[in-house]
Design a protein around this motif. Structure first.
Motif, mmCIF file in Angstrom:
data_model
loop_
_atom_site.group_PDB
_atom_site.id
_atom_site.type_symbol
_atom_site.label_atom_id
_atom_site.label_comp_id
_atom_site.label_asym_id
_atom_site.label_seq_id
_atom_site.Cartn_x
_atom_site.Cartn_y
_atom_site.Cartn_z
ATOM 1 N N GLN A 1 44.660 49.732 30.177
ATOM 2 C CA GLN A 1 44.598 48.427 30.821
ATOM 3 C C GLN A 1 43.147 47.972 30.959
ATOM 4 O OE1 GLN A 1 46.681 49.189 34.504
ATOM 5 N NE2 GLN A 1 48.632 48.437 33.689
ATOM 6 N N LEU A 2 42.940 46.659 30.914
ATOM 7 C CA LEU A 2 41.630 46.083 31.153
ATOM 8 C C LEU A 2 41.507 45.753 32.624
ATOM 9 C CD1 LEU A 2 38.930 44.919 30.111
ATOM 10 C CD2 LEU A 2 40.127 42.743 29.772
ATOM 11 N N ILE A 3 40.513 46.344 33.290
ATOM 12 C CA ILE A 3 40.312 46.146 34.717
ATOM 13 C C ILE A 3 39.196 45.127 34.926
ATOM 14 C CG2 ILE A 3 39.806 47.287 36.904
ATOM 15 C CD1 ILE A 3 42.401 48.187 35.493
ATOM 16 N N VAL A 4 39.433 44.169 35.827
ATOM 17 C CA VAL A 4 38.459 43.127 36.111
ATOM 18 C C VAL A 4 37.871 43.357 37.502
ATOM 19 C CG1 VAL A 4 38.044 40.647 36.313
ATOM 20 C CG2 VAL A 4 39.765 41.509 34.703
ATOM 21 N N PRO A 5 36.550 43.580 37.600
ATOM 22 C CA PRO A 5 35.935 43.772 38.921
ATOM 23 C C PRO A 5 36.186 42.572 39.834
ATOM 24 C CG PRO A 5 34.393 44.351 37.175
ATOM 25 C CD PRO A 5 35.566 43.689 36.520
ATOM 26 N N PHE A 6 36.172 42.825 41.159
ATOM 27 C CA PHE A 6 36.358 41.830 42.222
ATOM 28 C C PHE A 6 37.832 41.481 42.450
ATOM 29 C CE2 PHE A 6 32.248 40.663 40.174
ATOM 30 C CZ PHE A 6 31.405 41.078 41.191
ATOM 31 N N PHE A 7 38.712 41.758 41.480
ATOM 32 C CA PHE A 7 40.118 41.390 41.623
ATOM 33 C C PHE A 7 40.966 42.666 41.592
ATOM 34 C CE2 PHE A 7 37.935 37.863 39.560
ATOM 35 C CZ PHE A 7 38.273 36.802 40.397
ATOM 36 N N LYS A 8 41.508 43.045 42.749
ATOM 37 C CA LYS A 8 42.194 44.326 42.838
ATOM 38 C C LYS A 8 43.554 44.337 42.149
ATOM 39 C CE LYS A 8 44.090 43.371 47.463
ATOM 40 N NZ LYS A 8 44.136 43.875 48.859
ATOM 41 N N ASP A 9 44.125 43.162 41.907
ATOM 42 C CA ASP A 9 45.460 43.119 41.307
ATOM 43 C C ASP A 9 45.445 42.680 39.846
ATOM 44 O OD1 ASP A 9 46.745 43.888 43.702
ATOM 45 O OD2 ASP A 9 46.599 41.823 44.450
ATOM 46 N N VAL A 10 44.262 42.538 39.251
ATOM 47 C CA VAL A 10 44.165 42.099 37.865
ATOM 48 C C VAL A 10 44.007 43.311 36.946
ATOM 49 C CG1 VAL A 10 42.877 40.734 36.189
ATOM 50 C CG2 VAL A 10 43.149 39.905 38.542
ATOM 51 N N ALA A 11 45.033 43.599 36.189
ATOM 52 C CA ALA A 11 45.001 44.691 35.217
ATOM 53 C C ALA A 11 45.797 44.232 33.998
ATOM 54 C CB ALA A 11 45.604 45.967 35.800
ATOM 55 N N ILE A 12 45.100 43.990 32.903
ATOM 56 C CA ILE A 12 45.719 43.425 31.707
ATOM 57 C C ILE A 12 46.087 44.543 30.734
ATOM 58 C CG2 ILE A 12 45.390 41.829 29.778
ATOM 59 C CD1 ILE A 12 43.189 40.484 31.507
ATOM 60 N N ASN A 13 47.370 44.596 30.373
ATOM 61 C CA ASN A 13 47.810 45.587 29.390
ATOM 62 C C ASN A 13 47.318 45.177 28.000
ATOM 63 O OD1 ASN A 13 49.343 47.351 31.123
ATOM 64 N ND2 ASN A 13 50.869 45.722 31.285
#
Length: 360
Positions: free
Chosen positions: A159-171
């Protein structure tokens, strides 16, 4: 290697169990790589000088660099030796992540060694052509990406994790392999572009590598990763060992590479270290964090891209010379000023990057 020995000796003496602690092995990895660099460095520099493996300086660059002609290069081999030995001694050799990073580092190091050898030994100014350099870098990155994708055990690993956003994880799915290519090859070349002044690239590499080691440790710890809301990657904590080895080996090399440099690392070191940082960040799913903490590498790369694009489209240059550090030199900044200010920027970016772990 020593972990296996410690496990065996623990059955006879319980005190050896202390070597199972990842934090202790991480510290010992730093110290081992540092000691190896300091001990081997003088002999390697003399050997390079004896074989007349000296740096060639561009005529169109800052005039202050002309005095550096003949300074031994290919010193990055010292860094790689220290990293590999330290990791093999203190790392868990059953961990697949350790082997992926080691092989990516060694593979790109070989590419850099061939390029350096052709330039400084065979006196071929072109070295390894840019096309073939990119082809081999791409092959290594794509193989590593495919292996990691095919052996992934949990969704968080791809998954791609985006800093600052705890619920953003892109498969990412199969795009994960493409991401591996972009991160590893991009970081490898970015560090190589930055390696243009004495100590300019190595200390940011040490700082970013050390920070990635901390994040790897947290990512491999189920409780810490849950508390910080970062992906839990089983086994990723072991990357603390190789990240620590990068930091230790880099500090040892800086002893000889600081201004005025006694030795340059060359492509054999710069390409390998960049690929190592990229592969560690990729495995722990912190590519964007690497982009933040390695902001100096990003600025140097972007300056080259903008310079080339501007000249091709308008015939004009944006900077007096690219990469960016040469622009400031030609503006009249002394080399040590450029180096230290870029170091300070890296300190701020690394601290900011680490802060994002909690700002989620």
């Amino acid at each position: 290697m020593l972990l296996l020995l410690a496990d065996y000796l623990t059955q006879y003496e319980g005190a050896f169990a202390v070597f199972r602690y990842l934090t202790l092995r991480g510290i010992l990895g730093v110290l081992t790589a540092l000691l190896i660099s300091l001990l081997i460095g003088p002999a390697m520099i003399k050997r390079l000088q004896a074989n007349q493996i000296g740096q060639t300086i561009r005529d169109d660059g800052p005039k202050s660099h002309l005095s550096k002609a003949g300074t031994p290069t290919m010193g990055g081999a010292l860094i790689l030796v220290a990293i590999v030995i330290s990791t093999l001694l203190w790392g868990d050799l059953s961990n697949r992540y350790v082997w992926v990073v080691l092989l990516v580092t060694a593979g790109t190091g070989v590419i850099g060694w061939v390029d350096d050898y052709r330039k400084v030994v065979e006196k071929n100014s072109k070295g390894l052509s840019a096309k073939w350099k990119l082809i081999w870098q791409s092959a290594i990155a794509l193989i590593a990406g495919y292996f990691l994708y095919s052996t992934a055990q949990i969704p968080a690993e791809t998954q791609l994790i985006v800093p600052f956003f705890k619920d953003v994880a892109i498969n990412l799915g199969p795009l994960y392999i493409l991401m591996a290519y972009l991160v590893i090859v991009g970081t490898s070349n970015a560090v190589n572009l930055t390696d243009g002044l004495d100590g300019l690239a190595i200390l940011p590499t040490v700082m970013v590598g050390g920070a990635l080691g901390i994040v790897a440790y947290l990512s491999g710890h189920i409780y810490f990763s849950e508390y910080l809301n970062i992906p839990y990657i089983p086994g990723a904590g072991e990357l603390l060992i190789i990240a620590g080895a990068i930091a230790g080996a880099g500090l040892g090399f800086l002893w000889f590479n600081t201004y005025p440099a006694q030795v340059f690392m060359g492509d054999v070191g710069a390409l390998a270290l960049g690929a190592a940082l990229g592969s560690i960040a990729f495995i722990i799913r912190q590519e964007i964090l690497l982009f933040i903490m390695g902001g100096v590498f990003v600025m140097e790369t972007v300056s080259v891209i903008l310079q080339v694009a501007s000249f091709k489209m308008t015939g004009k240059r944006i900077f007096r010379m690219a990469p960016l550090h040469h622009h400031y030199e030609l503006k009249g900044w002394p080399e040590p000023r450029v180096i230290v200010r870029f170091w300070i920027i890296t300190v701020m970016l690394v601290l900011f990057g680490l802060a994002t772990l909690k700002l989620r």
